[in-house]
Design an enzyme around this catalytic site. Structure first.
Site, PDB file in Angstrom:
ATOM      1  N   ARG A  60      39.799  23.351  46.013  1.00 12.11           N
ATOM      2  CA  ARG A  60      40.765  24.622  46.065  1.00 12.11           C
ATOM      3  C   ARG A  60      42.098  24.228  45.446  1.00 12.11           C
ATOM      4  NH1 ARG A  60      44.184  25.720  49.789  1.00 12.11           N
ATOM      5  NH2 ARG A  60      42.615  25.141  51.516  1.00 12.11           N
ATOM      6  N   TYR A  70      48.229  46.595  28.812  1.00 10.92           N
ATOM      7  CA  TYR A  70      46.739  46.577  29.502  1.00 10.92           C
ATOM      8  C   TYR A  70      46.815  47.285  30.845  1.00 10.92           C
ATOM      9  CZ  TYR A  70      42.705  44.869  31.936  1.00 10.92           C
ATOM     10  OH  TYR A  70      41.521  44.811  32.920  1.00 10.92           O
ATOM     11  N   ASP A 113      52.141  37.679  27.139  1.00  8.81           N
ATOM     12  CA  ASP A 113      50.555  37.697  27.307  1.00  8.81           C
ATOM     13  C   ASP A 113      50.218  37.371  25.715  1.00  8.81           C
ATOM     14  OD1 ASP A 113      47.828  38.455  27.009  1.00  8.81           O
ATOM     15  OD2 ASP A 113      48.120  39.843  28.693  1.00  8.81           O
ATOM     16  N   LYS A 129      38.605  36.071  27.159  1.00  9.04           N
ATOM     17  CA  LYS A 129      38.594  36.670  25.896  1.00  9.04           C
ATOM     18  C   LYS A 129      38.313  35.683  24.830  1.00  9.04           C
ATOM     19  CE  LYS A 129      39.557  40.706  27.990  1.00  9.04           C
ATOM     20  NZ  LYS A 129      39.806  40.308  29.173  1.00  9.04           N
TER      21      LYS A 129
END
Length: 392
Positions: A61, A113, A185, A210
């Site tokens: 983690r 988005y 972004d 993506k």
């Protein structure tokens, strides 16, 4: 040795071209065995040799060698201080907006988005943060929106899905003058075509799902920062929220990055052909594509990018034509998402932008006659032929 390991020391390879950096990554190979494909360290915990003697790894983690290789590779490609790999793009943005305190103000691209909008309006606005949405292509609109409480300016360029282009150097100057963070972004263009940190941004975010992974087989988010103070924030976010990317998913993105340059060139080439063909079709009323010379951001794109990407949006003549297109495509897939090898057609009204209020969607032009195409790396003639038969 104490808190030292082969994996904690690497050459940033600044002398290499982008394509070589993407192929060889941070370490590039596993230094103990020489494994050319960086291994998937599928472990939850790490053995300590003795008291006060550690390999530098404790618990996955907190840090994992596979994820760390991806994070350092992305820092190299974006030209940042450190990179961070999250379990999704939304997880990355949740950690990003975790920089905000009650009363902080953020200015964002108006055409953004839907998931980013939802995080802002449904989560952080309830925590006392304020959000303003402006057309970042109009600098005067941005200047008017920025105020003393503006902690962050968040920019998509090109935007999703209207393909608006923002001048990052000019926006960086506005942000710095106001003491605000500039976040970009960079999902649509990737560091292969655009490097926001070199243009003055403080933070770059990606949906790693993506183009970075590029094969529609993993969900991931990436953050790259300029500066150690910001790096400490995201280190704490992963440590405390437990939203770091899993080892196998990290390996998938690493594998995808090796072909990023090749894929982006093909996406770029195909999108230019598809956009030009669509513009001449009688059922297509408007095509949104940053590579058109009459696009209002074309000059900005030439200055700050080396390509226009693989995204094309269009307005059709009727809702019936939209239904026909979505129902008749054969090779092209009617599916949400973008940036994979396959060409996808998406209906933003009910898929990617359903969280945006109807009045805002309509104002932007996201209505029942609007679709978005993520142009893949197939033969461009096959893509166009499929569109032609679907629109016939």
């Amino acid at each position: 040795m104490t808190d030292q390991c082969f994996y904690h020391s690497y050459d940033r390879k600044e002398h290499l071209h982008f394509e070589s950096k993407a192929v060889h990554g941070a370490l590039g190979y596993e230094p103990i065995t020489g494994a050319v494909s960086f291994p998937i360290f599928q472990t939850a915990t790490f053995r300590h040799e003795s008291f006060d003697v550690s390999t530098g790894y404790y618990y996955s983690r907190l840090e994992n060698p596979t994820r760390q290789e991806l994070e350092r590779t992305m820092a190299i490609l974006e030209g940042g201080t450190e990179g961070f790999a999250f379990s999704s793009g939304q997880a990355a943005n949740m950690s990003l907006f975790g920089l905000l305190n009650k009363g902080d103000h953020v200015v964002l691209s108006d055409d953004i988005y839907g998931g980013t909008y939802r995080i802002c309006q449904d989560i952080f606005s309830r925590l006392g943060c304020e959000f303003t949405y402006v057309d970042m292509a109009e600098l005067e609109h941005l200047k008017a929106a920025v105020g003393p409480k503006t902690r962050m300016i968040f920019v998509e360029t090109p935007t999703n899905p209207m393909m608006k282009v923002a001048d990052l150097s000019a926006i960086s100057a506005i942000a710095k003058e106001n003491g605000s963070l500039l976040v970009v972004d960079n999902t649509f263009l990737t560091p292969y075509f655009q490097r926001p940190l070199a243009l003055g941004a403080d933070i770059v975010v990606h949906s790693g799902t993506k183009y970075l992974s590029g094969h529609n087989d993993v969900i991931a988010g990436i953050v790259v920062v300029a500066g150690q103070e910001l790096a400490e924030h995201f280190t704490m976010q992963i440590k405390s929220r437990g939203n770091g990317l899993a080892p196998f998913d990290s390996w998938l993105v690493l594998r995808g990055l090796k072909t990023l340059a090749l894929r982006m060139e093909k996406h770029n080439e195909n999108a230019a052909w598809v956009a030009a063909w669509l513009r001449g079709h009688p059922k297509v009323k408007r095509v949104y594509y940053a590579g058109f010379e009459d696009h209002r951001g074309y000059g900005v794109s030439l200055r700050q990018t080396t390509g226009f990407g693989g995204m094309v949006s269009l307005e059709l003549d009727s809702a019936e034509t939209v239904k026909q297109l979505l129902s008749r495509v054969k090779m092209i897939l009617f599916a949400e998402s973008l940036g994979g090898t396959e060409t996808l057609v998406t209906y933003p009204l009910t898929q990617t932008h359903e969280s945006i209020p109807a009045d805002i969607r309509e104002k932007l032009g996201i209505h029942e006659r609007f679709v978005r195409i993520s142009v893949g790396i197939e033969n461009s003639e096959d893509i166009i032929r499929d569109l032609e038969q679907a629109l016939a």
